[in-house]
Design a protein around this motif. Structure first.
Motif, mmCIF file in Angstrom:
data_model
loop_
_atom_site.group_PDB
_atom_site.id
_atom_site.type_symbol
_atom_site.label_atom_id
_atom_site.label_comp_id
_atom_site.label_asym_id
_atom_site.label_seq_id
_atom_site.Cartn_x
_atom_site.Cartn_y
_atom_site.Cartn_z
ATOM 1 N N VAL A 24 0.841 -1.199 0.000
ATOM 2 C CA VAL A 24 0.000 0.000 0.000
ATOM 3 C C VAL A 24 0.874 1.246 0.000
ATOM 4 O O VAL A 24 0.663 2.170 -0.794
ATOM 5 N N LEU A 25 1.863 1.292 0.879
ATOM 6 C CA LEU A 25 2.743 2.460 0.945
ATOM 7 C C LEU A 25 3.528 2.643 -0.354
ATOM 8 O O LEU A 25 3.711 3.772 -0.818
ATOM 9 N N VAL A 101 -1.718 4.289 7.773
ATOM 10 C CA VAL A 101 -1.056 2.978 7.699
ATOM 11 C C VAL A 101 0.118 2.936 8.669
ATOM 12 O O VAL A 101 0.256 1.998 9.457
ATOM 13 N N VAL A 102 0.965 3.955 8.631
ATOM 14 C CA VAL A 102 2.161 3.975 9.478
ATOM 15 C C VAL A 102 1.793 4.046 10.951
ATOM 16 O O VAL A 102 2.387 3.363 11.787
ATOM 17 N N ARG A 103 0.790 4.838 11.294
ATOM 18 C CA ARG A 103 0.395 5.027 12.699
ATOM 19 C C ARG A 103 -0.669 4.042 13.164
ATOM 20 O O ARG A 103 -1.134 4.124 14.297
ATOM 21 N N GLN A 112 -9.036 3.843 3.002
ATOM 22 C CA GLN A 112 -8.423 3.084 1.902
ATOM 23 C C GLN A 112 -9.496 2.530 0.975
ATOM 24 O O GLN A 112 -9.334 2.560 -0.248
ATOM 25 N N LEU A 113 -10.588 2.035 1.534
ATOM 26 C CA LEU A 113 -11.692 1.539 0.717
ATOM 27 C C LEU A 113 -12.295 2.668 -0.119
ATOM 28 O O LEU A 113 -12.571 2.492 -1.305
ATOM 29 N N VAL A 158 -5.781 -1.496 -11.413
ATOM 30 C CA VAL A 158 -5.465 -2.706 -10.656
ATOM 31 C C VAL A 158 -5.020 -2.360 -9.229
ATOM 32 O O VAL A 158 -5.486 -2.971 -8.257
ATOM 33 N N GLY A 159 -4.154 -1.366 -9.080
ATOM 34 C CA GLY A 159 -3.666 -0.991 -7.753
ATOM 35 C C GLY A 159 -4.782 -0.519 -6.838
ATOM 36 O O GLY A 159 -4.845 -0.904 -5.662
ATOM 37 N N ASN A 160 -5.675 0.296 -7.362
ATOM 38 C CA ASN A 160 -6.763 0.806 -6.519
ATOM 39 C C ASN A 160 -7.838 -0.240 -6.263
ATOM 40 O O ASN A 160 -8.419 -0.264 -5.179
ATOM 41 N N LEU A 161 -8.093 -1.116 -7.235
ATOM 42 C CA LEU A 161 -9.016 -2.231 -6.966
ATOM 43 C C LEU A 161 -8.445 -3.132 -5.873
ATOM 44 O O LEU A 161 -9.171 -3.576 -4.983
ATOM 45 N N TRP A 162 -7.136 -3.390 -5.941
ATOM 46 C CA TRP A 162 -6.500 -4.231 -4.924
ATOM 47 C C TRP A 162 -6.607 -3.563 -3.549
ATOM 48 O O TRP A 162 -6.935 -4.224 -2.555
ATOM 49 N N MET A 163 -6.323 -2.250 -3.467
ATOM 50 C CA MET A 163 -6.415 -1.552 -2.174
ATOM 51 C C MET A 163 -7.841 -1.600 -1.636
ATOM 52 O O MET A 163 -8.050 -1.837 -0.445
#
Length: 182
Positions: A24-25, A101-103, A112-113, A158-163
C-alpha cells in the motif's frame, strides 16, 4: 544518585509494516510521484501540450496516439477535470492514508476503501466514456491505439481495486470478529 544520562535508552517504537502495508505504501508513493510530475504537468499545460516539445510533452504526445485529449487536442476538459480532482483532492487523502497505515489508525481501512473505490471507478468511467462514444479521441482504431489507451492506465485500475478489496476484506473480518466476541 543516577543521572538521567546514565539511564538506559528506551527502545524506539519502530514501524514494522506487514507485507500488505508495504505494498500500500509503495503504491501510494508511486501514485504521489506520478501526480506531482505527470499529472501536475498535464493540469498546468493541458491547453498548450501540442505546442510544447519537452520530455513530458513528448510523452503525452505518444499517449495521444491512444487518446488525443492528453496530447492537448479535442475536448481536453474531461481529462483535465479527472486529473485536477486526483491532484488536488486524492493526493491529500493518499497522504492521510499513508499516515494512517504507518500510525495504525482505526480509520485506515474505511479511507483506503473509499480512495480505492473512487479511483478505480474513475478509471472505469474514463474507459467507459471513451468506449460508449466509440473512441472519438483515438486517432487510429488499431491494436497499438487501444494498447496505448488501456495499458498505461492499468496500474491505477489494478492498484486501486486491490487496495479497495484488501480494505473490504479487513473490514468484513473486523465485523465478523466483533460478532463472534459477543
Amino acid at each position: 544518585m543516577p543521572l538521567l544520562a546514565d539511564s538506559p535508552p528506551t527502545p524506539a517504537r519502530r514501524f514494522a509494516p506487514a507485507p500488505g502495508d508495504r505494498m500500500v505504501l509503495g503504491f501510494l508513493a508511486f501514485s504521489l510521484t506520478a501526480a506531482l510530475t505527470l499529472e501536475l504537468y498535464f493540469v498546468l499545460h493541458f491547453q498548450d501540450l501540442g505546442q510544447r516539445h519537452d520530455l513530458f510533452a513528448r510523452g503525452f504526445q505518444l499517449y495521444g496516439r491512444g487518446d488525443r485529449t492528453y496530447a492537448g487536442q479535442g475536448d481536453v476538459y474531461f481529462p483535465f477535470a479527472l486529473e485536477t480532482i486526483n491532484l488536488c483532492v486524492v493526493q491529500v487523502l493518499n497522504c492521510a492514508l499513508a499516515h494512517a497505515v504507518v500510525r495504525r489508525r482505526a480509520w485506515r481501512h474505511p479511507l483506503q476503501l473509499a480512495i480505492g473505490s473512487y479511483l478505480s471507478g474513475s478509471v472505469v468511467l474514463y474507459f467507459w466514456h471513451a468506449h460508449a462514444a466509440g473512441y472519438p479521441d483515438m486517432p487510429h482504431h488499431s491494436v497499438g491505439g487501444y494498447t496505448l489507451f488501456y495499458v498505461p492506465n492499468l496500474p491505477w485500475l489494478v492498484g486501486n481495486l486491490w487496495m479497495a478489496a484488501a480494505s473490504f476484506r479487513a473490514l468484513v473480518r473486523s465485523v465478523k470478529e466483533g460478532e463472534t466476541s459477543r
